[in-house]
Design a protein around this motif. Structure first.
Motif, PDB file in Angstrom:
ATOM      1  N   ALA A 180       8.334  48.684  45.208  1.00  0.00           N
ATOM      2  CA  ALA A 180       8.688  49.181  46.543  1.00  0.00           C
ATOM      3  C   ALA A 180       8.990  50.672  46.494  1.00  0.00           C
ATOM      4  CB  ALA A 180       9.893  48.407  47.081  1.00  0.00           C
ATOM      5  N   LEU A 181       9.678  51.126  45.444  1.00  0.00           N
ATOM      6  CA  LEU A 181       9.960  52.556  45.270  1.00  0.00           C
ATOM      7  C   LEU A 181       8.668  53.334  45.079  1.00  0.00           C
ATOM      8  CD1 LEU A 181      11.704  55.050  44.697  1.00  0.00           C
ATOM      9  CD2 LEU A 181      12.051  54.184  42.366  1.00  0.00           C
ATOM     10  N   ARG A 182       7.763  52.805  44.288  1.00  0.00           N
ATOM     11  CA  ARG A 182       6.468  53.458  44.068  1.00  0.00           C
ATOM     12  C   ARG A 182       5.741  53.669  45.392  1.00  0.00           C
ATOM     13  NH1 ARG A 182       1.376  51.559  43.959  1.00  0.00           N
ATOM     14  NH2 ARG A 182      -0.187  52.623  42.635  1.00  0.00           N
ATOM     15  N   ALA A 183       5.668  52.617  46.199  1.00  0.00           N
ATOM     16  CA  ALA A 183       4.955  52.702  47.475  1.00  0.00           C
ATOM     17  C   ALA A 183       5.615  53.715  48.413  1.00  0.00           C
ATOM     18  CB  ALA A 183       4.896  51.323  48.135  1.00  0.00           C
ATOM     19  N   GLY A 236      10.419  44.876  27.128  1.00  0.00           N
ATOM     20  CA  GLY A 236      10.972  45.696  28.192  1.00  0.00           C
ATOM     21  C   GLY A 236       9.948  46.619  28.821  1.00  0.00           C
ATOM     22  N   ILE A 237       8.954  47.030  28.045  1.00  0.00           N
ATOM     23  CA  ILE A 237       7.909  47.915  28.550  1.00  0.00           C
ATOM     24  C   ILE A 237       6.943  47.166  29.466  1.00  0.00           C
ATOM     25  CG2 ILE A 237       5.936  49.356  27.887  1.00  0.00           C
ATOM     26  CD1 ILE A 237       8.651  50.552  27.186  1.00  0.00           C
ATOM     27  N   ALA A 238       6.651  45.912  29.147  1.00  0.00           N
ATOM     28  CA  ALA A 238       5.576  45.169  29.818  1.00  0.00           C
ATOM     29  C   ALA A 238       5.644  45.216  31.345  1.00  0.00           C
ATOM     30  CB  ALA A 238       5.552  43.728  29.303  1.00  0.00           C
ATOM     31  N   PRO A 239       6.781  44.901  31.986  1.00  0.00           N
ATOM     32  CA  PRO A 239       6.790  44.936  33.454  1.00  0.00           C
ATOM     33  C   PRO A 239       6.500  46.319  34.023  1.00  0.00           C
ATOM     34  CG  PRO A 239       8.689  43.722  32.608  1.00  0.00           C
ATOM     35  CD  PRO A 239       8.054  44.412  31.441  1.00  0.00           C
ATOM     36  N   ALA A 240       6.928  47.371  33.318  1.00  0.00           N
ATOM     37  CA  ALA A 240       6.708  48.730  33.813  1.00  0.00           C
ATOM     38  C   ALA A 240       5.220  49.060  33.914  1.00  0.00           C
ATOM     39  CB  ALA A 240       7.406  49.736  32.908  1.00  0.00           C
ATOM     40  N   LEU A 241       4.401  48.427  33.085  1.00  0.00           N
ATOM     41  CA  LEU A 241       2.970  48.721  33.104  1.00  0.00           C
ATOM     42  C   LEU A 241       2.344  48.386  34.454  1.00  0.00           C
ATOM     43  CD1 LEU A 241       1.911  47.404  29.566  1.00  0.00           C
ATOM     44  CD2 LEU A 241       2.743  49.678  30.209  1.00  0.00           C
ATOM     45  N   PHE A 242       2.938  47.428  35.162  1.00  0.00           N
ATOM     46  CA  PHE A 242       2.388  47.019  36.455  1.00  0.00           C
ATOM     47  C   PHE A 242       2.733  48.008  37.567  1.00  0.00           C
ATOM     48  CE2 PHE A 242       2.429  43.287  33.852  1.00  0.00           C
ATOM     49  CZ  PHE A 242       1.257  42.622  34.182  1.00  0.00           C
ATOM     50  N   ALA A 243       3.674  48.904  37.309  1.00  0.00           N
ATOM     51  CA  ALA A 243       4.012  49.951  38.281  1.00  0.00           C
ATOM     52  C   ALA A 243       3.280  51.250  37.986  1.00  0.00           C
ATOM     53  CB  ALA A 243       5.517  50.192  38.285  1.00  0.00           C
TER      54      ALA A 243
END
Length: 330
Positions: A258-261, A281-288
């Motif tokens: 939501a912040l990205r958008a 911990g890195i994995a979810p960040a890759l989707f942003a």
């Protein structure tokens, strides 16, 4: 659907000390959350920040306060209302995404609409050392397209000159971690621009960055500590050109997306960063990270030991995320 909660605290050694303006460390500590329905489990990870008076034990205690709600079936959107933004919520949010993907036989790329991350390029970080030592490290990393250089209030131009001299083809990003004054910024920014620097991250302390509003910077400025969630964007427009989105600040992938958008809609450039975490911990960040100007997810290259199915980084290229690590469908 109800589920059980497990919280674990683990330590992970680094290959070498990691030094920034606020201090040095030779290991990192993570808080891992596992949510299980008895058949399927989802995992998430968080890293406490001393900058915000957090410890791994304080994060675990914060998560414990919603144990009953989680075990009664709290969902990911409700989580945003009952926990504040921060690393504790990030760990729970990530576990929820992972569990939801497996339950629905879809991966997180499908659930989020962001697709499975492929071909991402990360910066590689150079810690604060003497100019000579930083130059040597830059020479070792000269094959990386983008290097992120940690700086404090001293020897800034000397350090950058040494890095640039030993990695002349690399684009340089500078991260001051709130350690500069406006006078330092005014003095060094023009010189850094001539030494291959493309961006300066968080030069002034968050909460004391109002002078940036009247400063015409020769380099783009990115907010890190000054931007946690969408609520922070309103005050940043005349001070910063971009924002660094970190899930441990935003409170998870849900708010990060939501912040990205919102940031893109308001004309900010995007950087996706992280704390000193494991590949989990890195994995979810890759989707942003899709479409981000800069991606800073290099801890897998800094750790002496990592999770099973860990990410690999070679000359800045991030390996494909294994669904077995996080976010894959069953």
């Amino acid at each position: 659907m109800s589920c059980s909660l497990k919280i674990e605290i683990d330590r992970w050694p680094l290959k070498k000390p990691f030094v920034i303006a606020r201090g040095s460390r030779d290991e990192t500590e993570t808080v891992t959350v596992t949510l299980s329905d008895g058949e399927i489990a989802g995992r998430g990870e968080a890293v406490a920040s001393p900058r915000y008076d957090q410890t791994s034990h304080s994060l675990a205690a914060e998560i414990e306060t919603i144990r009953n709600l989680l075990e009664q079936g709290l969902d990911r959107l409700e989580l945003q209302q009952v926990m504040r933004a921060g690393p504790a919520r990030n760990a729970v949010d990530a576990a929820m995404w992972d569990l939801e993907a497996k339950r629905n036989h879809q991966d997180v790329g499908q659930l989020s609409g962001m697709g499975w991350p492929e071909g991402l390029q990360t910066v590689q970080t150079i810690s604060i050392l003497s100019p000579e030592e930083m130059g040597k490290e830059a020479g070792r990393l000269a094959g990386f397209p983008v290097l992120k250089v940690k700086l404090d209030a001293k020897l800034n131009c000397e350090r950058i000159a040494a890095v640039h001299g030993n990695a002349p083809q690399s684009q340089l990003l500078v991260d001051a971690n709130e350690s500069w004054t406006l006078d330092i910024l005014r003095e060094v920014a023009p010189q850094l621009a001539r030494l291959g620097v493309a961006m300066i991250e968080q030069p002034l302390p968050a909460g004391a960055d109002e002078p940036l509003r009247n400063y015409a910077s020769p380099l783009p400025l990115f907010a890190d500590e000054s931007c946690h969630s969408r609520a922070d964007l309103a005050g940043l427009g005349e001070k910063y050109h971009g924002v660094n989105i970190k899930l441990d600040k935003s409170g998870g992938l849900t708010e990060a997306l939501a912040l990205r958008a919102a940031a893109l809609d308001q004309g900010f450039d995007i950087m996706v960063g992280c704390m000193l975490s494991t590949s989990l911990g890195i994995a979810p960040a890759l989707f942003a990270a899709a479409g981000a100007r800069y991606v800073d997810v290099d801890p897998p290259a800094l750790l002496a030991k990592d999770r099973k199915h860990a990410l690999k980084i070679e000359n800045g290229r991030v390996s494909r995320l294994s669904p077995a690590l996080w976010g894959g469908a069953v």
